[in-house]
Scaffold this motif. Structure first.
Motif, PDB file in Angstrom:
ATOM      1  N   LEU A  36       0.810  -1.206   0.000  1.00 27.97           N
ATOM      2  CA  LEU A  36       0.000   0.000   0.000  1.00 27.97           C
ATOM      3  C   LEU A  36       0.854   1.272   0.000  1.00 27.97           C
ATOM      4  CD1 LEU A  36      -2.879  -1.132   2.364  1.00 27.97           C
ATOM      5  CD2 LEU A  36      -2.790  -1.189  -0.128  1.00 27.97           C
ATOM      6  N   GLY A  37       1.864   1.270  -0.860  1.00 32.60           N
ATOM      7  CA  GLY A  37       2.694   2.449  -1.055  1.00 32.60           C
ATOM      8  C   GLY A  37       3.858   2.608  -0.107  1.00 32.60           C
ATOM      9  N   LYS A  38       4.031   1.702   0.846  1.00 34.02           N
ATOM     10  CA  LYS A  38       5.129   1.808   1.815  1.00 34.02           C
ATOM     11  C   LYS A  38       6.158   0.704   1.564  1.00 34.02           C
ATOM     12  CE  LYS A  38       4.574   3.663   5.625  1.00 34.02           C
ATOM     13  NZ  LYS A  38       4.361   4.293   6.898  1.00 34.02           N
ATOM     14  N   VAL A  39       7.409   1.095   1.498  1.00 33.08           N
ATOM     15  CA  VAL A  39       8.514   0.190   1.184  1.00 33.08           C
ATOM     16  C   VAL A  39       8.790  -0.772   2.337  1.00 33.08           C
ATOM     17  CG1 VAL A  39      10.981   0.073   0.636  1.00 33.08           C
ATOM     18  CG2 VAL A  39       9.576   1.929  -0.297  1.00 33.08           C
ATOM     19  N   PHE A  40       8.972  -2.058   1.984  1.00 30.13           N
ATOM     20  CA  PHE A  40       9.415  -3.033   2.980  1.00 30.13           C
ATOM     21  C   PHE A  40      10.590  -3.877   2.497  1.00 30.13           C
ATOM     22  CE2 PHE A  40       6.212  -5.483   0.683  1.00 30.13           C
ATOM     23  CZ  PHE A  40       6.704  -6.774   0.660  1.00 30.13           C
ATOM     24  N   LEU A  54      16.044  -5.031   3.891  1.00 31.35           N
ATOM     25  CA  LEU A  54      14.773  -5.237   4.590  1.00 31.35           C
ATOM     26  C   LEU A  54      14.666  -4.375   5.833  1.00 31.35           C
ATOM     27  CD1 LEU A  54      14.953  -9.129   4.705  1.00 31.35           C
ATOM     28  CD2 LEU A  54      13.404  -7.810   3.273  1.00 31.35           C
ATOM     29  N   LYS A  55      13.449  -4.082   6.225  1.00 25.64           N
ATOM     30  CA  LYS A  55      13.176  -3.385   7.477  1.00 25.64           C
ATOM     31  C   LYS A  55      13.296  -4.402   8.620  1.00 25.64           C
ATOM     32  CE  LYS A  55       9.987   0.172   8.968  1.00 25.64           C
ATOM     33  NZ  LYS A  55      10.914   1.257   8.823  1.00 25.64           N
ATOM     34  N   ALA A  56      13.760  -3.936   9.789  1.00 31.27           N
ATOM     35  CA  ALA A  56      13.878  -4.800  10.963  1.00 31.27           C
ATOM     36  C   ALA A  56      13.733  -3.957  12.223  1.00 31.27           C
ATOM     37  CB  ALA A  56      15.226  -5.525  10.976  1.00 31.27           C
ATOM     38  N   LEU A  99      12.484 -13.343   7.261  1.00 25.52           N
ATOM     39  CA  LEU A  99      12.896 -11.942   7.372  1.00 25.52           C
ATOM     40  C   LEU A  99      12.062 -11.036   6.463  1.00 25.52           C
ATOM     41  CD1 LEU A  99      16.766 -12.422   7.572  1.00 25.52           C
ATOM     42  CD2 LEU A  99      15.219 -11.771   9.435  1.00 25.52           C
ATOM     43  N   VAL A 100      11.723 -11.512   5.278  1.00 29.46           N
ATOM     44  CA  VAL A 100      10.858 -10.739   4.376  1.00 29.46           C
ATOM     45  C   VAL A 100       9.480 -10.562   5.015  1.00 29.46           C
ATOM     46  CG1 VAL A 100       9.667 -10.739   2.142  1.00 29.46           C
ATOM     47  CG2 VAL A 100      12.087 -11.395   2.280  1.00 29.46           C
ATOM     48  N   THR A 101       8.942 -11.617   5.583  1.00 27.93           N
ATOM     49  CA  THR A 101       7.632 -11.548   6.229  1.00 27.93           C
ATOM     50  C   THR A 101       7.665 -10.563   7.389  1.00 27.93           C
ATOM     51  OG1 THR A 101       7.171 -13.828   5.613  1.00 27.93           O
ATOM     52  CG2 THR A 101       5.808 -12.884   7.364  1.00 27.93           C
ATOM     53  N   ASP A 102       8.694 -10.615   8.196  1.00 24.70           N
ATOM     54  CA  ASP A 102       8.803  -9.684   9.321  1.00 24.70           C
ATOM     55  C   ASP A 102       8.880  -8.242   8.847  1.00 24.70           C
ATOM     56  OD1 ASP A 102       8.586 -11.567  11.292  1.00 24.70           O
ATOM     57  OD2 ASP A 102      10.708 -11.609  11.777  1.00 24.70           O
ATOM     58  N   SER A 103       9.636  -7.991   7.798  1.00 25.20           N
ATOM     59  CA  SER A 103       9.748  -6.643   7.251  1.00 25.20           C
ATOM     60  C   SER A 103       8.371  -6.146   6.809  1.00 25.20           C
ATOM     61  CB  SER A 103      10.739  -6.635   6.084  1.00 25.20           C
ATOM     62  OG  SER A 103      10.854  -5.349   5.533  1.00 25.20           O
ATOM     63  N   TYR A 104       7.655  -6.976   6.094  1.00 20.39           N
ATOM     64  CA  TYR A 104       6.297  -6.666   5.628  1.00 20.39           C
ATOM     65  C   TYR A 104       5.391  -6.319   6.810  1.00 20.39           C
ATOM     66  CZ  TYR A 104       1.579  -7.885   3.896  1.00 20.39           C
ATOM     67  OH  TYR A 104       0.236  -7.904   3.581  1.00 20.39           O
ATOM     68  N   LEU A 105       5.407  -7.151   7.845  1.00 19.83           N
ATOM     69  CA  LEU A 105       4.529  -6.934   8.993  1.00 19.83           C
ATOM     70  C   LEU A 105       4.890  -5.661   9.752  1.00 19.83           C
ATOM     71  CD1 LEU A 105       4.066 -10.595  10.250  1.00 19.83           C
ATOM     72  CD2 LEU A 105       2.391  -9.150   9.065  1.00 19.83           C
ATOM     73  N   LEU A 106       6.171  -5.328   9.814  1.00 21.53           N
ATOM     74  CA  LEU A 106       6.570  -4.071  10.457  1.00 21.53           C
ATOM     75  C   LEU A 106       5.959  -2.876   9.742  1.00 21.53           C
ATOM     76  CD1 LEU A 106      10.339  -4.696  11.258  1.00 21.53           C
ATOM     77  CD2 LEU A 106       8.489  -4.321  12.903  1.00 21.53           C
TER      78      LEU A 106
END
Length: 145
Positions: A36-40, A54-56, A99-106
């Motif tokens: 939804l427009g936000k980078v992960f 990735l975000k962490a 790690l990708v899933t965690d970044s997405y959820l953050l």
């Protein structure tokens, strides 16, 4: 695992996540995954070597960097909140997907509740192998049926 495989695994997982998609706002060499427009996630070459950014959570990022030499601070990103996965070392496919899933959820957690494609608290609840309840890394499977 080489850089191409690393990026392919990250890309495949990102595309499995609800409302996620890729764009190329920085040119043809950089793929950016957004929800939804936000980078992960970013798939970029660093000195011609494919890496994943990735975000962490800051505390998780510190631990990950301390325990995995192939995880470094986020390339061209905030070094506290982003990590870079480099090829080589001991990263497994399952771990990269987590790690990708965690970044997405953050990132999803920062969206207004009405716009969230999933509830970050329950997204992985149906997976009995989920370490999410006990640790910082989410399982590899998508939402429970």
């Amino acid at each position: 695992m080489d850089g191409v495989d690393l990026q392919e695994i990250a890309r495949a997982r990102a595309l499995e996540l609800p409302a996620a998609g890729f764009e190329r706002p920085f040119g043809p060499e950089v793929d950016v995954a957004k929800v939804l427009g936000k980078v992960f996630l970013l798939l970029i070459p660093v000195q011609e070597i494919p890496v994943v950014v990735l975000k962490a959570e800051p505390r998780d990022a510190e631990v990950l960097r301390a325990t995995h030499p192939e995880i470094t601070p986020g390339y061209h990103m905030n070094k506290r909140h982003w990590i870079t996965l480099n090829p080589g070392g001991t990263l497994t496919e399952e771990f990269v997907r987590e790690l990708v899933t965690d970044s997405y959820l953050l990132v999803v957690e920062t969206l207004p509740r009405a716009r969230r494609p999933v509830d970050p608290e329950t997204f992985l609840a149906g997976d009995p192998g989920s370490p999410r309840a006990d640790g910082p890394v989410a399982p590899v499977d998508g939402p429970a049926a």
